[in-house]
Design a protein around this motif. Structure first.
Motif, PDB file in Angstrom:
ATOM      1  N   SER A   1     -13.086  -0.106   2.968  1.00  0.00           N
ATOM      2  CA  SER A   1     -12.204   0.973   2.523  1.00  0.00           C
ATOM      3  C   SER A   1     -10.825   0.758   3.115  1.00  0.00           C
ATOM      4  CB  SER A   1     -12.766   2.335   2.935  1.00  0.00           C
ATOM      5  OG  SER A   1     -12.858   2.441   4.348  1.00  0.00           O
TER       6      SER A   1
ATOM      7  N   HIS B   1      -0.743   4.923   0.129  1.00  0.00           N
ATOM      8  CA  HIS B   1       0.116   6.096   0.280  1.00  0.00           C
ATOM      9  C   HIS B   1       1.092   6.154  -0.894  1.00  0.00           C
ATOM     10  CE1 HIS B   1      -1.402   6.425   4.408  1.00  0.00           C
ATOM     11  NE2 HIS B   1      -1.208   5.108   4.495  1.00  0.00           N
TER      12      HIS B   1
ATOM     13  N   ASP C   1      -1.878  10.926   0.187  1.00  0.00           N
ATOM     14  CA  ASP C   1      -2.551   9.848   0.906  1.00  0.00           C
ATOM     15  C   ASP C   1      -3.962   9.666   0.336  1.00  0.00           C
ATOM     16  OD1 ASP C   1      -0.366   9.478   2.671  1.00  0.00           O
ATOM     17  OD2 ASP C   1      -1.043  11.219   3.831  1.00  0.00           O
ATOM     18  N   TYR C   2      -4.320   8.416   0.056  1.00  0.00           N
ATOM     19  CA  TYR C   2      -5.593   8.113  -0.600  1.00  0.00           C
ATOM     20  C   TYR C   2      -6.389   7.114   0.240  1.00  0.00           C
ATOM     21  CZ  TYR C   2      -3.330  10.125  -4.734  1.00  0.00           C
ATOM     22  OH  TYR C   2      -2.687  10.965  -5.620  1.00  0.00           O
ATOM     23  N   GLU C   3      -7.708   7.173   0.055  1.00  0.00           N
ATOM     24  CA  GLU C   3      -8.598   6.163   0.615  1.00  0.00           C
ATOM     25  C   GLU C   3      -9.354   5.542  -0.558  1.00  0.00           C
ATOM     26  OE1 GLU C   3     -10.180   4.241   4.172  1.00  0.00           O
ATOM     27  OE2 GLU C   3      -8.569   5.703   3.920  1.00  0.00           O
TER      28      GLU C   3
ATOM     29  N   LYS D   1       0.829  -1.205   0.000  1.00  0.00           N
ATOM     30  CA  LYS D   1       0.000   0.000   0.000  1.00  0.00           C
ATOM     31  C   LYS D   1       0.863   1.255   0.000  1.00  0.00           C
ATOM     32  CE  LYS D   1      -0.643   0.511   5.010  1.00  0.00           C
ATOM     33  NZ  LYS D   1      -1.630   0.611   6.107  1.00  0.00           N
TER      34      LYS D   1
ATOM     35  N   PRO E   1      -6.403   2.371   2.970  1.00  0.00           N
ATOM     36  CA  PRO E   1      -5.533   3.464   2.540  1.00  0.00           C
ATOM     37  C   PRO E   1      -4.461   3.006   1.551  1.00  0.00           C
ATOM     38  CG  PRO E   1      -4.805   2.651   4.660  1.00  0.00           C
ATOM     39  CD  PRO E   1      -6.019   1.832   4.281  1.00  0.00           C
TER      40      PRO E   1
ATOM     41  N   SER F   1     -11.083   9.407  -1.343  1.00  0.00           N
ATOM     42  CA  SER F   1     -10.432  10.674  -0.994  1.00  0.00           C
ATOM     43  C   SER F   1      -8.982  10.633  -1.450  1.00  0.00           C
ATOM     44  CB  SER F   1     -10.515  10.929   0.515  1.00  0.00           C
ATOM     45  OG  SER F   1      -9.783   9.949   1.239  1.00  0.00           O
ATOM     46  N   GLY F   2      -8.404  11.820  -1.596  1.00  0.00           N
ATOM     47  CA  GLY F   2      -7.010  11.922  -2.021  1.00  0.00           C
ATOM     48  C   GLY F   2      -6.842  13.030  -3.039  1.00  0.00           C
TER      49      GLY F   2
END
Length: 352
Positions: free
Chosen positions: A239, A243, A221-223, A169, A241, A199-200
């Motif tokens: 969900s 990175h 950083d993303y979700e 990740k 994360p 998100s991100g």
């Protein structure tokens, strides 16, 4: 001879009869007699009934030998004639010579024919000194009903049982993360998968294929969000994360070793054809997303991230039709297919 006719909403009843003994009418004469019968419960547009009597060999369009229009009555037809139930009706009584007749009954609504109940006809035999009674049923339109069969099935929710991210990740802007999810359904239903970037930063890329997805994007950083549905209203979601860190992109060591061995010295210490592969960083910068320096093939891109089949470098290495100039390496044996496959695998794994 006398003939009676009853008309019901939904049915037409026709009754025929004659007087008895020497008091009956002359068989050679015709006439009509109104009977005191009543109608009730009419559910249709019928207000009256026209009853025509024609010869048995004629059609109802022929000129009648006797005709009468009678109003619907106020009470239901007698059960002795139509059985249990309530049928609206009208009645006409005719005096006719003995013989066979066609009885034609047309339901009327006001001055014209009924839009709901249809014409009906039948053959009746009139005999001297006796009564012939017939019952005709005019079929009326109604609202049709349909059946409703309700089946209620129990449905279990799908379950996400495993998820993997390769290489991890934590990736750089030079990499893609491949996400693979395993999901099951207790009922054995076929599952569908939905992926999204929850998100991100803007500019990320997410390619999906069922339970797999490939993600890349700018540093940040993303979700990521995943939903699994069974097609019957059952769903599971997860969900997680990812990175992405900034980096200077370069060709991997194993791939660069192929370039160094097969493309030296023309493209390693030199810039033949305007292409320098002098270092892993230079090789990345001069290959990925860069068009051919040959004017005839300037629309061909050397390396298209994620698409080795369309990348011009693969076409040159495999001497495919349509290339410009000589296959690579020039004036040398072609690279082994396994080395070309390694270059193609690197291209297919590039962020896109």
């Amino acid at each position: 001879m006398r003939m009676e006719h009853f008309v019901a909403a939904g049915t037409l009843l026709a009754l025929a009869g004659c007087g008895g003994g020497n008091t009956g009418p002359d068989p050679g004469t015709t006439g009509s007699l109104r009977a005191a019968v009543q109608i009730s419960g009419n559910r249709h547009d019928v207000t009256a009934m026209r009853i025509d009597i024609v010869a048995a060999s004629d059609t109802c369009e022929a000129t009648p030998v006797a005709s009468e229009t009678v109003q619907l009555e106020n009470e239901a037809a007698p059960a002795s004639l139509v059985g249990p139930g309530e049928h609206a009706f009208a009645d006409g009584l005719f005096v006719l010579p003995p013989g066979a007749y066609r009885v034609c009954a047309a339901p009327l609504a006001g001055e014209g024919p009924s839009a709901e109940c249809g014409m009906v006809e039948d053959i009746a035999d009139v005999s001297a000194d006796t009564t012939t009674e017939i019952v005709l049923y005019s079929q009326c339109a109604g609202d049709a009903n349909g059946g409703l069969d309700t089946v209620v099935a129990l449905n279990d929710q799908p379950q996400i049982t495993d998820i993997s991210l390769s290489p991890s990740k934590f990736i750089t802007v030079c990499e893609s993360a491949t996400v693979a999810v395993t999901a099951t359904d207790p009922d054995g239903d076929e599952l569908s998968y939905g992926w999204s970037v929850a998100s991100g930063p803007d500019g990320s890329r997410l390619r999906t294929d069922g339970g797999e997805a490939t993600f890349s994007g700018p540093a940040g950083d993303y979700e990521l969000a995943l939903s699994v549905e069974d097609g019957h209203g059952g769903a599971a979601s997860l969900s997680f994360p990812v990175h992405v860190s900034d980096a200077t992109c370069e060709v991997p060591e194993d791939v660069y070793a192929i370039f160094a061995g097969g493309c030296s010295p023309c493209h390693t210490t030199g810039t033949s054809g305007g292409l320098s592969l002098g270092s892993p960083t230079a090789a990345y910068a001069n290959l990925v997303g860069v068009g051919s320096s040959n004017a005839t093939c300037s629309s061909r891109v050397r390396v298209i991230p994620g698409d080795s089949a369309a990348s011009y470098i693969i076409a040159k290495l495999r001497a495919e039709p349509g290339i410009c100039g000589s296959p690579m390496p020039r004036n040398r044996p072609a690279l082994p297919e396994e080395e070309i496959a390694s270059i193609a695998a690197w291209i297919d794994g590039l962020p896109h």
